[in-house]
Scaffold this motif. Structure first.
Motif, mmCIF file in Angstrom:
data_model
loop_
_atom_site.group_PDB
_atom_site.id
_atom_site.type_symbol
_atom_site.label_atom_id
_atom_site.label_comp_id
_atom_site.label_asym_id
_atom_site.label_seq_id
_atom_site.Cartn_x
_atom_site.Cartn_y
_atom_site.Cartn_z
ATOM 1 N N LEU A 289 -24.603 -2.426 -10.863
ATOM 2 C CA LEU A 289 -23.944 -1.422 -11.718
ATOM 3 C C LEU A 289 -22.487 -1.229 -11.279
ATOM 4 O O LEU A 289 -21.573 -1.187 -12.103
ATOM 5 C CB LEU A 289 -24.709 -0.093 -11.635
ATOM 6 C CG LEU A 289 -24.081 1.124 -12.321
ATOM 7 C CD1 LEU A 289 -24.061 0.957 -13.839
ATOM 8 C CD2 LEU A 289 -24.825 2.408 -11.961
ATOM 9 N N TRP A 290 -22.307 -1.130 -9.974
ATOM 10 C CA TRP A 290 -20.972 -0.909 -9.395
ATOM 11 C C TRP A 290 -20.020 -2.041 -9.776
ATOM 12 O O TRP A 290 -18.887 -1.816 -10.182
ATOM 13 C CB TRP A 290 -21.126 -0.798 -7.876
ATOM 14 C CG TRP A 290 -19.897 -0.453 -7.117
ATOM 15 C CD1 TRP A 290 -19.275 0.765 -7.059
ATOM 16 C CD2 TRP A 290 -19.139 -1.322 -6.263
ATOM 17 N NE1 TRP A 290 -18.185 0.694 -6.226
ATOM 18 C CE2 TRP A 290 -18.076 -0.558 -5.731
ATOM 19 C CE3 TRP A 290 -19.274 -2.658 -5.894
ATOM 20 C CZ2 TRP A 290 -17.141 -1.095 -4.846
ATOM 21 C CZ3 TRP A 290 -18.338 -3.202 -5.019
ATOM 22 C CH2 TRP A 290 -17.282 -2.418 -4.495
ATOM 23 N N GLU A 291 -20.518 -3.279 -9.678
ATOM 24 C CA GLU A 291 -19.703 -4.446 -10.045
ATOM 25 C C GLU A 291 -19.406 -4.466 -11.545
ATOM 26 O O GLU A 291 -18.274 -4.651 -11.976
ATOM 27 C CB GLU A 291 -20.436 -5.753 -9.654
ATOM 28 C CG GLU A 291 -20.349 -6.081 -8.174
ATOM 29 C CD GLU A 291 -18.959 -6.562 -7.751
ATOM 30 O OE1 GLU A 291 -17.994 -6.429 -8.515
ATOM 31 O OE2 GLU A 291 -18.838 -7.076 -6.623
ATOM 32 N N ARG A 292 -20.470 -4.238 -12.338
ATOM 33 C CA ARG A 292 -20.353 -4.320 -13.801
ATOM 34 C C ARG A 292 -19.389 -3.271 -14.350
ATOM 35 O O ARG A 292 -18.660 -3.507 -15.302
ATOM 36 C CB ARG A 292 -21.744 -4.132 -14.404
ATOM 37 C CG ARG A 292 -21.909 -4.649 -15.811
ATOM 38 C CD ARG A 292 -23.358 -4.691 -16.245
ATOM 39 N NE ARG A 292 -24.042 -3.408 -16.135
ATOM 40 C CZ ARG A 292 -25.089 -3.168 -15.339
ATOM 41 N NH1 ARG A 292 -25.587 -4.117 -14.572
ATOM 42 N NH2 ARG A 292 -25.648 -1.974 -15.298
ATOM 43 N N GLU A 293 -19.400 -2.077 -13.719
ATOM 44 C CA GLU A 293 -18.574 -0.963 -14.224
ATOM 45 C C GLU A 293 -17.183 -0.913 -13.593
ATOM 46 O O GLU A 293 -16.460 0.062 -13.752
ATOM 47 C CB GLU A 293 -19.307 0.371 -13.983
ATOM 48 C CG GLU A 293 -20.535 0.555 -14.848
ATOM 49 C CD GLU A 293 -20.204 0.660 -16.339
ATOM 50 O OE1 GLU A 293 -19.128 1.214 -16.669
ATOM 51 O OE2 GLU A 293 -21.004 0.186 -17.166
ATOM 52 N N GLY A 294 -16.846 -1.963 -12.828
ATOM 53 C CA GLY A 294 -15.486 -2.047 -12.291
ATOM 54 C C GLY A 294 -15.220 -1.102 -11.134
ATOM 55 O O GLY A 294 -14.148 -0.503 -11.053
ATOM 56 N N HIS A 295 -16.210 -0.956 -10.233
ATOM 57 C CA HIS A 295 -16.057 -0.142 -9.015
ATOM 58 C C HIS A 295 -15.650 1.300 -9.364
ATOM 59 O O HIS A 295 -14.543 1.741 -9.041
ATOM 60 C CB HIS A 295 -15.038 -0.746 -8.040
ATOM 61 C CG HIS A 295 -15.323 -2.177 -7.697
ATOM 62 N ND1 HIS A 295 -14.515 -2.918 -6.878
ATOM 63 C CD2 HIS A 295 -16.344 -3.009 -8.063
ATOM 64 C CE1 HIS A 295 -15.014 -4.150 -6.754
ATOM 65 N NE2 HIS A 295 -16.121 -4.219 -7.463
ATOM 66 N N PRO A 296 -16.523 2.047 -10.053
ATOM 67 C CA PRO A 296 -16.138 3.379 -10.557
ATOM 68 C C PRO A 296 -15.711 4.350 -9.458
ATOM 69 O O PRO A 296 -16.304 4.381 -8.379
ATOM 70 C CB PRO A 296 -17.414 3.900 -11.236
ATOM 71 C CG PRO A 296 -18.388 2.785 -11.258
ATOM 72 C CD PRO A 296 -17.917 1.704 -10.350
ATOM 73 N N VAL A 297 -14.683 5.148 -9.777
ATOM 74 C CA VAL A 297 -14.226 6.193 -8.851
ATOM 75 C C VAL A 297 -15.181 7.393 -8.950
ATOM 76 O O VAL A 297 -15.940 7.521 -9.916
ATOM 77 C CB VAL A 297 -12.786 6.643 -9.191
ATOM 78 C CG1 VAL A 297 -11.801 5.528 -8.893
ATOM 79 C CG2 VAL A 297 -12.674 7.090 -10.653
ATOM 80 N N ARG A 298 -15.105 8.272 -7.952
ATOM 81 C CA ARG A 298 -16.032 9.418 -7.891
ATOM 82 C C ARG A 298 -16.020 10.293 -9.146
ATOM 83 O O ARG A 298 -17.043 10.777 -9.582
ATOM 84 C CB ARG A 298 -15.689 10.305 -6.695
ATOM 85 C CG ARG A 298 -16.189 9.770 -5.374
ATOM 86 C CD ARG A 298 -15.828 10.759 -4.266
ATOM 87 N NE ARG A 298 -16.448 10.375 -3.012
ATOM 88 C CZ ARG A 298 -15.978 9.411 -2.237
ATOM 89 N NH1 ARG A 298 -14.897 8.754 -2.588
ATOM 90 N NH2 ARG A 298 -16.592 9.106 -1.103
ATOM 91 N N GLU A 299 -14.812 10.495 -9.733
ATOM 92 C CA GLU A 299 -14.718 11.422 -10.875
ATOM 93 C C GLU A 299 -15.486 10.943 -12.103
ATOM 94 O O GLU A 299 -15.682 11.712 -13.047
ATOM 95 C CB GLU A 299 -13.256 11.637 -11.305
ATOM 96 C CG GLU A 299 -12.331 12.126 -10.210
ATOM 97 C CD GLU A 299 -11.584 10.989 -9.528
ATOM 98 O OE1 GLU A 299 -10.350 10.971 -9.584
ATOM 99 O OE2 GLU A 299 -12.261 10.111 -8.921
ATOM 100 N N ARG A 300 -15.910 9.686 -12.114
ATOM 101 C CA ARG A 300 -16.686 9.200 -13.262
ATOM 102 C C ARG A 300 -18.159 9.608 -13.167
ATOM 103 O O ARG A 300 -18.904 9.474 -14.134
ATOM 104 C CB ARG A 300 -16.569 7.666 -13.380
ATOM 105 C CG ARG A 300 -15.208 7.213 -13.902
ATOM 106 C CD ARG A 300 -15.099 5.702 -13.972
ATOM 107 N NE ARG A 300 -16.103 5.092 -14.835
ATOM 108 C CZ ARG A 300 -16.286 3.771 -14.932
ATOM 109 N NH1 ARG A 300 -15.515 2.936 -14.220
ATOM 110 N NH2 ARG A 300 -17.228 3.278 -15.721
#
Length: 326
Positions: A289-300
């Motif tokens: 998920l982390w890879e697919r979503e482009g390493h999401p920042v905490r605020e997401r």
């Protein structure tokens, strides 16, 4: 020499060190949205809350204290008390059980709490009492309640607060259960890491109340709608705190990073996601998920509490990426 009857030299040093700490917090921008906090940090003497603390040394901890017979060691204690750094205040069997948070992080959290004059605040995790003193300085003793499970901690917090001229209510008990006899609260702030949002808190809040708490390795800011519902997003700030100890806290499973690519294991935002999805998502799925979503920042990321259940989500509470909290 008692810690509160400092000799004049140390008194002057404490005043200078406190002023330097305030300048450093100011420069960090921590209270930009609510500069009224500056006055609390200028006034409340942090050294009274840390009569001793521990410094990590090879093979353990060294105790630094205000009544050391060596004057240079006492000076070191005062300077350390006003460093913009967390201080280890209780160590048991070589393990850190309580600490005084980094002042600039405390300032940022107090600002994010968005208090208004007259608000009643519940603090979960009394620690040294310093945070409760900052709140009491701004809101008045009668508007502040702080709770800790450990009677030794609450007793010394009470003593430190009295030495600094503050007498908010200090309660010994399980913070996850809140303090129903003092409800309702307009704000709840936790200074210990949670694995989920304890549902008794919501029932003790006024509608529209704000809850700010460390969760996983971030800070969640929730708006309470009513006794059964709250929702909010994570702030961008990383936050590492001692875990909440108490009857209702499930033990957190260790972060499983085996099987994940080596370069990813130390990625702070991935470790945040792994901590947030313990028991709710397989670590390999979380990594995908982390890879697919482009390493999401905490605020997401955010959290929704509904009745007895709490869940975390990415981007949208009703979206495809959601998982239960313990």
């Amino acid at each position: 020499m008692g810690a509160h009857t400092l000799d004049h030299g140390l008194d002057d040093l404490a005043a200078q060190a406190r002023a330097a700490m305030v300048r450093e917090i100011e420069a960090s921008g921590a209270w930009e949205a609510d500069p009224v906090w500056r006055e609390a940090f200028e006034t409340v003497p942090r050294h009274l809350f840390v009569p001793y603390y521990y410094v990590g040394v090879l093979g353990g901890f060294e105790r630094v204290w205000g009544e050391d017979p060596d004057p240079r060691s006492r000076e070191r204690w005062v300077r350390g008390a006003y460093a913009d750094a967390p201080l280890a205040t209780r160590v048991r069997d070589g393990v850190l059980v309580s600490s005084s948070s980094q002042p600039s992080l405390m300032a940022a959290m107090l600002t994010e709490l968005e208090v208004r004059d007259g608000d009643a605040v519940l603090e979960i995790g009394a620690g040294t009492g310093y945070n409760a003193a900052l709140l009491a300085h701004r809101l008045g003793d009668d508007r502040v309640t702080t709770i800790d499970l450990d009677a030794e901690i609450t007793e010394s917090a009470r003593r430190h607060l009295a030495a600094a001229g503050h007498h908010p209510l200090v309660v010994t008990g399980d913070g996850a259960r809140g303090v129903p006899e003092r409800a309702p609260f307009d704000r709840i702030i936790a200074t210990c890491t949670l694995t989920t949002i304890p549902h008794p808190w919501l029932a003790q809040c006024t509608p529209g109340a704000r809850i700010l708490a460390p969760l996983a390795t971030g800070l969640i800011a929730l708006r309470v709608r009513d006794a059964g519902h709250a929702e909010g997003r994570f702030l961008h700030t990383p936050a590492y705190f001692v875990p909440l100890r108490g009857a209702t806290r499930p033990e957190r499973a260790p972060e499983h990073v085996e099987g994940l690519p080596t370069r990813a294991r130390n990625e702070e935002l991935l470790r945040f996601l792994l901590a947030l999805t313990v028991g709710g998502l397989d670590p390999r799925e979380a990594y995908a998920l982390w890879e697919r979503e482009g390493h999401p920042v905490r605020e997401r990321y955010g959290v929704t509490v509904s009745g007895e259940h709490a869940r975390a989500w990415l981007d949208d509470p009703e979206g495809p990426h959601t998982w239960p909290l313990p």
